[in-house]
Design an enzyme around this catalytic site. Sequence first.
Site, PDB file in Angstrom:
ATOM      1  N   GLY A  12       0.828  -1.211   0.000  1.00 48.31           N
ATOM      2  CA  GLY A  12       0.000   0.000   0.000  1.00 48.31           C
ATOM      3  C   GLY A  12       0.852   1.247   0.000  1.00 48.31           C
ATOM      4  N   ARG A  15      -0.014   6.109  -1.430  1.00 43.57           N
ATOM      5  CA  ARG A  15      -0.692   7.265  -0.839  1.00 43.57           C
ATOM      6  C   ARG A  15      -0.427   7.363   0.653  1.00 43.57           C
ATOM      7  NH1 ARG A  15      -6.868   6.677  -2.315  1.00 43.57           N
ATOM      8  NH2 ARG A  15      -6.458   4.632  -1.422  1.00 43.57           N
ATOM      9  N   ASN A  85       1.562  -2.081   5.310  1.00 41.68           N
ATOM     10  CA  ASN A  85       0.806  -0.839   5.480  1.00 41.68           C
ATOM     11  C   ASN A  85      -0.567  -0.867   4.817  1.00 41.68           C
ATOM     12  OD1 ASN A  85       0.548   2.253   5.815  1.00 41.68           O
ATOM     13  ND2 ASN A  85       0.430   1.971   3.593  1.00 41.68           N
ATOM     14  N   SER A 137      -3.242   0.822  14.298  1.00 39.47           N
ATOM     15  CA  SER A 137      -3.962   2.088  14.486  1.00 39.47           C
ATOM     16  C   SER A 137      -4.310   2.257  15.955  1.00 39.47           C
ATOM     17  CB  SER A 137      -5.246   2.103  13.661  1.00 39.47           C
ATOM     18  OG  SER A 137      -6.076   3.201  14.028  1.00 39.47           O
ATOM     19  N   TYR A 150     -12.741  -2.362  11.438  1.00 36.00           N
ATOM     20  CA  TYR A 150     -11.411  -1.751  11.365  1.00 36.00           C
ATOM     21  C   TYR A 150     -10.648  -1.964  12.670  1.00 36.00           C
ATOM     22  CZ  TYR A 150      -7.900   1.864  10.326  1.00 36.00           C
ATOM     23  OH  TYR A 150      -6.740   2.538  10.088  1.00 36.00           O
ATOM     24  N   ALA A 151     -11.325  -1.744  13.805  1.00 30.10           N
ATOM     25  CA  ALA A 151     -10.691  -1.919  15.110  1.00 30.10           C
ATOM     26  C   ALA A 151     -10.249  -3.364  15.312  1.00 30.10           C
ATOM     27  CB  ALA A 151     -11.649  -1.494  16.224  1.00 30.10           C
ATOM     28  N   ALA A 152     -11.111  -4.299  14.912  1.00 35.75           N
ATOM     29  CA  ALA A 152     -10.765  -5.721  15.058  1.00 35.75           C
ATOM     30  C   ALA A 152      -9.550  -6.081  14.210  1.00 35.75           C
ATOM     31  CB  ALA A 152     -11.964  -6.584  14.665  1.00 35.75           C
TER      32      ALA A 152
END
Length: 242
Positions: A12, A15, A85, A137, A150-152
């Site tokens: 990734g 960007r 990433n 994150s 996303y958190a998981a």
Amino acid sequence: MEFNKSRILVTGGTRGIGRAIVEAFAHQGAQVAFTYRSSTEVAEELKKEISGLAFQCDAADIHAASQVVEQVVKAWGGIDILVNNAGITRDNLMMRMSESDWDQVINANLKSVFNYSKAVCRTMMRQRYGRIINISSVVGRIGNAGQANYAASKAGIVGLSKSLAKELATRGVTVNVVAPGFVETDMTEAINPKEKESLLRGVPVRRTAMPEEIAAPVLFLASKEASYITGQTLGVDGGLSM
């Protein structure tokens, strides 16, 4: 920190945080390869800028990961540093979240780390040297409403990294995690200004990070100076997770 001729692979990489990491290593004299999914024009420009290698593929595809690693090793003789990433978001409250939203995020964010880490293991073990840095994150540490998937995925990266760190430590390979907070990227630009202002009130330094401020600790963890650090998660979040 010295990365002259080091062989780097960043997933990734076109960007935001990924691009900042790619450019930071390249500026240090490293040979850098990166993956991307859809930004072909941007990828070609970056490839020329860094005189590196670019591979278009889906990070969630384990066969593609194996092929990318194989091609980098063939070109350069090995891989010294892997930065996982690649990631996406598909935000929604749990009651409204579709199975597809869950699966896509888990596959892109967590399975991709498994894919590329597995693919580089043998090479790094043979070299008896390697650095794997995984981008998690702050959300994986403290959670966030509307981001259960996303958190998981980001919390899973921490557990995966600790386990892998224990498996590879005796072979000279370290595995660490960088957990950014709010960073100026395409993702944060999409946030409503009022919502963004509200979010920043929870950040002690009262601002978002620049991608380069995430790249810097990644370079440190990839360096020889960090050879006694493994299985750790470094929060780069302006104090948000305190």
